[in-house]
Motif scaffolding. Structure first.
Motif, PDB file in Angstrom:
ATOM      1  N   PRO A   1      11.184  -9.057 -58.136  1.00  0.00           N
ATOM      2  CA  PRO A   1      11.049  -8.571 -59.517  1.00  0.00           C
ATOM      3  C   PRO A   1      11.994  -7.429 -59.911  1.00  0.00           C
ATOM      4  O   PRO A   1      12.261  -7.221 -61.082  1.00  0.00           O
ATOM      5  CB  PRO A   1       9.582  -8.122 -59.591  1.00  0.00           C
ATOM      6  N   SER A   2      12.566  -6.699 -58.966  1.00  0.00           N
ATOM      7  CA  SER A   2      13.453  -5.579 -59.294  1.00  0.00           C
ATOM      8  C   SER A   2      14.901  -6.019 -59.502  1.00  0.00           C
ATOM      9  O   SER A   2      15.807  -5.193 -59.474  1.00  0.00           O
ATOM     10  CB  SER A   2      13.405  -4.545 -58.163  1.00  0.00           C
ATOM     11  N   ASP A   3      15.151  -7.316 -59.729  1.00  0.00           N
ATOM     12  CA  ASP A   3      16.492  -7.878 -59.926  1.00  0.00           C
ATOM     13  C   ASP A   3      17.335  -7.871 -58.655  1.00  0.00           C
ATOM     14  O   ASP A   3      18.553  -7.959 -58.714  1.00  0.00           O
ATOM     15  CB  ASP A   3      17.256  -7.182 -61.055  1.00  0.00           C
ATOM     16  N   VAL A   4      16.700  -7.741 -57.516  1.00  0.00           N
ATOM     17  CA  VAL A   4      17.368  -7.870 -56.224  1.00  0.00           C
ATOM     18  C   VAL A   4      16.998  -9.248 -55.694  1.00  0.00           C
ATOM     19  O   VAL A   4      15.935  -9.785 -56.009  1.00  0.00           O
ATOM     20  CB  VAL A   4      16.900  -6.770 -55.245  1.00  0.00           C
ATOM     21  N   GLN A   5      17.879  -9.847 -54.916  1.00  0.00           N
ATOM     22  CA  GLN A   5      17.583 -11.148 -54.345  1.00  0.00           C
ATOM     23  C   GLN A   5      17.532 -11.088 -52.827  1.00  0.00           C
ATOM     24  O   GLN A   5      18.148 -10.227 -52.199  1.00  0.00           O
ATOM     25  CB  GLN A   5      18.639 -12.180 -54.741  1.00  0.00           C
ATOM     26  N   ILE A   6      16.803 -12.041 -52.251  1.00  0.00           N
ATOM     27  CA  ILE A   6      16.849 -12.324 -50.825  1.00  0.00           C
ATOM     28  C   ILE A   6      17.589 -13.642 -50.696  1.00  0.00           C
ATOM     29  O   ILE A   6      17.230 -14.627 -51.344  1.00  0.00           O
ATOM     30  CB  ILE A   6      15.442 -12.444 -50.218  1.00  0.00           C
ATOM     31  N   HIS A   7      18.655 -13.660 -49.897  1.00  0.00           N
ATOM     32  CA  HIS A   7      19.410 -14.883 -49.651  1.00  0.00           C
ATOM     33  C   HIS A   7      19.045 -15.396 -48.266  1.00  0.00           C
ATOM     34  O   HIS A   7      19.278 -14.708 -47.268  1.00  0.00           O
ATOM     35  CB  HIS A   7      20.913 -14.620 -49.715  1.00  0.00           C
ATOM     36  N   LEU A   8      18.430 -16.569 -48.212  1.00  0.00           N
ATOM     37  CA  LEU A   8      18.116 -17.218 -46.950  1.00  0.00           C
ATOM     38  C   LEU A   8      19.281 -18.154 -46.642  1.00  0.00           C
ATOM     39  O   LEU A   8      19.514 -19.118 -47.371  1.00  0.00           O
ATOM     40  CB  LEU A   8      16.802 -18.002 -47.072  1.00  0.00           C
TER      41      LEU A   8
ATOM     42  N   ILE B   1      26.724 -24.219 -45.839  1.00  0.00           N
ATOM     43  CA  ILE B   1      25.674 -23.204 -45.782  1.00  0.00           C
ATOM     44  C   ILE B   1      24.440 -23.721 -46.501  1.00  0.00           C
ATOM     45  O   ILE B   1      24.437 -23.895 -47.720  1.00  0.00           O
ATOM     46  CB  ILE B   1      26.105 -21.867 -46.420  1.00  0.00           C
ATOM     47  N   TYR B   2      23.395 -23.960 -45.761  1.00  0.00           N
ATOM     48  CA  TYR B   2      22.117 -24.401 -46.302  1.00  0.00           C
ATOM     49  C   TYR B   2      21.332 -23.158 -46.697  1.00  0.00           C
ATOM     50  O   TYR B   2      21.504 -22.107 -46.090  1.00  0.00           O
ATOM     51  CB  TYR B   2      21.384 -25.172 -45.198  1.00  0.00           C
ATOM     52  N   GLY B   3      20.496 -23.241 -47.702  1.00  0.00           N
ATOM     53  CA  GLY B   3      19.659 -22.087 -47.981  1.00  0.00           C
ATOM     54  C   GLY B   3      19.155 -21.963 -49.391  1.00  0.00           C
ATOM     55  O   GLY B   3      19.266 -22.885 -50.198  1.00  0.00           O
ATOM     56  N   TYR B   4      18.613 -20.783 -49.648  1.00  0.00           N
ATOM     57  CA  TYR B   4      17.933 -20.502 -50.909  1.00  0.00           C
ATOM     58  C   TYR B   4      18.197 -19.056 -51.319  1.00  0.00           C
ATOM     59  O   TYR B   4      18.392 -18.192 -50.474  1.00  0.00           O
ATOM     60  CB  TYR B   4      16.419 -20.687 -50.747  1.00  0.00           C
ATOM     61  N   PHE B   5      18.150 -18.803 -52.637  1.00  0.00           N
ATOM     62  CA  PHE B   5      18.144 -17.450 -53.177  1.00  0.00           C
ATOM     63  C   PHE B   5      16.768 -17.250 -53.805  1.00  0.00           C
ATOM     64  O   PHE B   5      16.297 -18.095 -54.568  1.00  0.00           O
ATOM     65  CB  PHE B   5      19.215 -17.248 -54.245  1.00  0.00           C
ATOM     66  N   LEU B   6      16.131 -16.133 -53.487  1.00  0.00           N
ATOM     67  CA  LEU B   6      14.812 -15.817 -54.029  1.00  0.00           C
ATOM     68  C   LEU B   6      14.893 -14.511 -54.810  1.00  0.00           C
ATOM     69  O   LEU B   6      15.535 -13.562 -54.367  1.00  0.00           O
ATOM     70  CB  LEU B   6      13.789 -15.698 -52.898  1.00  0.00           C
ATOM     71  N   ASP B   7      14.235 -14.478 -55.959  1.00  0.00           N
ATOM     72  CA  ASP B   7      14.278 -13.317 -56.839  1.00  0.00           C
ATOM     73  C   ASP B   7      13.116 -12.367 -56.551  1.00  0.00           C
ATOM     74  O   ASP B   7      11.968 -12.786 -56.525  1.00  0.00           O
ATOM     75  CB  ASP B   7      14.211 -13.751 -58.305  1.00  0.00           C
TER      76      ASP B   7
ATOM     77  N   LEU C   1       7.423 -15.020 -54.599  1.00  0.00           N
ATOM     78  CA  LEU C   1       8.773 -14.814 -55.138  1.00  0.00           C
ATOM     79  C   LEU C   1       9.265 -16.113 -55.757  1.00  0.00           C
ATOM     80  O   LEU C   1       8.932 -17.200 -55.298  1.00  0.00           O
ATOM     81  CB  LEU C   1       9.740 -14.359 -54.046  1.00  0.00           C
ATOM     82  N   THR C   2      10.073 -15.991 -56.778  1.00  0.00           N
ATOM     83  CA  THR C   2      10.603 -17.149 -57.491  1.00  0.00           C
ATOM     84  C   THR C   2      11.917 -17.588 -56.854  1.00  0.00           C
ATOM     85  O   THR C   2      12.793 -16.760 -56.583  1.00  0.00           O
ATOM     86  CB  THR C   2      10.857 -16.784 -58.971  1.00  0.00           C
ATOM     87  N   GLN C   3      12.054 -18.894 -56.649  1.00  0.00           N
ATOM     88  CA  GLN C   3      13.303 -19.439 -56.132  1.00  0.00           C
ATOM     89  C   GLN C   3      14.309 -19.539 -57.267  1.00  0.00           C
ATOM     90  O   GLN C   3      14.000 -20.043 -58.340  1.00  0.00           O
ATOM     91  CB  GLN C   3      13.061 -20.810 -55.526  1.00  0.00           C
ATOM     92  N   ASP C   4      15.512 -19.023 -57.049  1.00  0.00           N
ATOM     93  CA  ASP C   4      16.573 -19.083 -58.048  1.00  0.00           C
ATOM     94  C   ASP C   4      17.176 -20.483 -58.037  1.00  0.00           C
ATOM     95  O   ASP C   4      17.879 -20.859 -57.101  1.00  0.00           O
ATOM     96  CB  ASP C   4      17.642 -18.038 -57.730  1.00  0.00           C
ATOM     97  N   ALA C   5      16.901 -21.241 -59.086  1.00  0.00           N
ATOM     98  CA  ALA C   5      17.413 -22.613 -59.181  1.00  0.00           C
ATOM     99  C   ALA C   5      18.913 -22.644 -59.416  1.00  0.00           C
ATOM    100  O   ALA C   5      19.546 -23.683 -59.290  1.00  0.00           O
ATOM    101  CB  ALA C   5      16.687 -23.358 -60.297  1.00  0.00           C
ATOM    102  N   GLY C   6      19.506 -21.494 -59.730  1.00  0.00           N
ATOM    103  CA  GLY C   6      20.933 -21.427 -60.015  1.00  0.00           C
ATOM    104  C   GLY C   6      21.809 -21.180 -58.795  1.00  0.00           C
ATOM    105  O   GLY C   6      22.996 -20.933 -58.940  1.00  0.00           O
ATOM    106  N   ARG C   7      21.222 -21.244 -57.584  1.00  0.00           N
ATOM    107  CA  ARG C   7      22.043 -21.039 -56.384  1.00  0.00           C
ATOM    108  C   ARG C   7      23.136 -22.094 -56.355  1.00  0.00           C
ATOM    109  O   ARG C   7      22.880 -23.275 -56.427  1.00  0.00           O
ATOM    110  CB  ARG C   7      21.218 -21.128 -55.110  1.00  0.00           C
ATOM    111  N   TRP C   8      24.364 -21.629 -56.256  1.00  0.00           N
ATOM    112  CA  TRP C   8      25.492 -22.547 -56.229  1.00  0.00           C
ATOM    113  C   TRP C   8      25.598 -23.222 -54.864  1.00  0.00           C
ATOM    114  O   TRP C   8      25.106 -22.718 -53.863  1.00  0.00           O
ATOM    115  CB  TRP C   8      26.780 -21.821 -56.601  1.00  0.00           C
ATOM    116  N   HIS C   9      26.280 -24.340 -54.831  1.00  0.00           N
ATOM    117  CA  HIS C   9      26.500 -25.061 -53.577  1.00  0.00           C
ATOM    118  C   HIS C   9      27.550 -24.317 -52.757  1.00  0.00           C
ATOM    119  O   HIS C   9      28.647 -24.049 -53.244  1.00  0.00           O
ATOM    120  CB  HIS C   9      26.966 -26.495 -53.858  1.00  0.00           C
ATOM    121  N   ILE C  10      27.199 -23.969 -51.544  1.00  0.00           N
ATOM    122  CA  ILE C  10      28.124 -23.318 -50.624  1.00  0.00           C
ATOM    123  C   ILE C  10      28.356 -24.309 -49.490  1.00  0.00           C
ATOM    124  O   ILE C  10      27.465 -24.538 -48.680  1.00  0.00           O
ATOM    125  CB  ILE C  10      27.551 -21.992 -50.080  1.00  0.00           C
ATOM    126  N   PRO C  11      29.525 -24.943 -49.438  1.00  0.00           N
ATOM    127  CA  PRO C  11      29.765 -25.961 -48.408  1.00  0.00           C
ATOM    128  C   PRO C  11      29.499 -25.428 -46.997  1.00  0.00           C
ATOM    129  O   PRO C  11      30.000 -24.380 -46.614  1.00  0.00           O
ATOM    130  CB  PRO C  11      31.247 -26.312 -48.590  1.00  0.00           C
TER     131      PRO C  11
END
Length: 111
Positions: free
Chosen positions: A53-60, A45-51, A33-43
């Motif tokens: 292919p069906s345009d759904v994301q997993i938010h860690l 909250i540490y983590g990552y958004f992963l794309d 899965l591709t990591q979304d480099a556009g994840r905004w800073h959430i004070p």
């Protein structure tokens, strides 16, 4: 009137900060899965958004203990949840609704 679900927006998985790095590595390196480099800073909250292919994301979502946004037990947006896009441009974020933990309804801007 019944609410119409348009699509699944994301699945949020709450975990500790160290586990978020391990989970990111697994989803990225094993499931490709591709990591979304556009994840905004959430004070706070540490983590990552992963794309997916069906345009759904997993938010860690990493937080060691309750997040700064927690409203009490079972009411923390960093806990496991799903976000659905509903008709009329509303986003419903359900936090373990089947377990009776509650839900949050917020409006979003039209896409």
């Amino acid at each position: 009137m019944a609410v119409q679900i348009r699509e699944l927006h994301h699945v949020g998985l709450g975990m500790g900060t160290a586990t978020a790095d391990e989970a990111r590595d697994y989803y990225r390196d094993v499931l490709n899965l591709t990591q979304d480099a556009g994840r905004w800073h959430i004070p706070g909250i540490y983590g990552y958004f992963l794309d997916i292919p069906s345009d759904v994301q997993i938010h860690l979502l990493g937080s060691d203990g309750p997040s700064p946004y927690s409203k009490g037990p079972g009411k923390d947006p960093v806990e496991n949840h799903i976000a659905l896009v509903l008709q009329r441009h509303f986003v419903m974020s359900s936090v373990l609704v089947m377990a009776g933990a509650g839900s949050c309804l917020t409006s979003s801007s039209p896409s």
